[in-house]
Design an enzyme around this catalytic site. Structure first.
Site, PDB file in Angstrom:
ATOM      1  N   GLY A  46       0.835  -1.198   0.000  1.00  0.00           N
ATOM      2  CA  GLY A  46       0.000   0.000   0.000  1.00  0.00           C
ATOM      3  C   GLY A  46       0.864   1.239   0.000  1.00  0.00           C
ATOM      4  CG  HIS A 130      -0.713   1.266   7.114  1.00  0.00           C
ATOM      5  ND1 HIS A 130       0.222   0.829   8.034  1.00  0.00           N
ATOM      6  CD2 HIS A 130      -0.048   2.122   6.287  1.00  0.00           C
ATOM      7  CE1 HIS A 130       1.395   1.404   7.772  1.00  0.00           C
ATOM      8  NE2 HIS A 130       1.257   2.191   6.718  1.00  0.00           N
TER       9      HIS A 130
END
Ligand code: NI
Length: 154
Positions: A46, A130
């Protein structure tokens, strides 16, 4: 596509609240593509735009099921909890346990500027939480648990 430089933990941009994207343009799409390439080159799952120095609400996530490019992602609902190890491309060599929601529903615009809705659990839910935290200037080290969970496989 072009690989971008990943900002490290001391960069002020990582602590800013990122701006919503008001219009999805070719530049937005190019940025998301460049973020994707940067994420893959760094072997991450990510990446959020502030991590490449752009304070806009854009994230890319790929937990091995293909890339998700999300514009203005927002968590609509949360359920349950999961504790597992996290790291961050902006914080090399630091790993720690973070308590996250087990299941979330996220709304966003996709790469084409179309509204989309994602129901995620497990690792995908963790990665999304996150990255969305990055958009609010929050890093996983802010939430790191002091002690690992008591269960151990060794
Ligand atoms: Ni991160």
């Amino acid at each position: 596509m072009a690989k971008m430089e990943i900002k490290l933990v001391d960069s002020p941009v990582l602590r800013q609240v990122a701006e919503p994207v008001t219009k999805v343009t070719k530049r937005t799409i190019k940025l998301l593509r460049d973020m994707e390439e940067t994420m893959y080159a760094a072997e991450g799952i990510g990446l959020a735009a502030p991590q490449v120095g752009v304070s806009q609400r854009l994230i890319v996530v790929d937990i091995g099921e293909g890339p998700l490019h999300l514009i203005n992602p927002e968590i609509l609902s949360r359920e349950g909890s999961q504790v597992d190890v996290e790291g961050c491309l902006s914080i090399p060599d630091v790993w720690g346990y973070v308590d996250r929601s087990e299941r979330i529903v996220v709304s966003a615009l996709d790469l084409h500027g179309k509204p989309t809705r994602i129901e995620a659990n497990g690792l995908l839910a963790r990665a999304l939480q996150h990255e969305i935290d990055h958009l609010d200037g929050v890093l996983f080290i802010d939430k790191m648990l002091e002690m690992p969970p008591t269960e151990s496989t060794e």
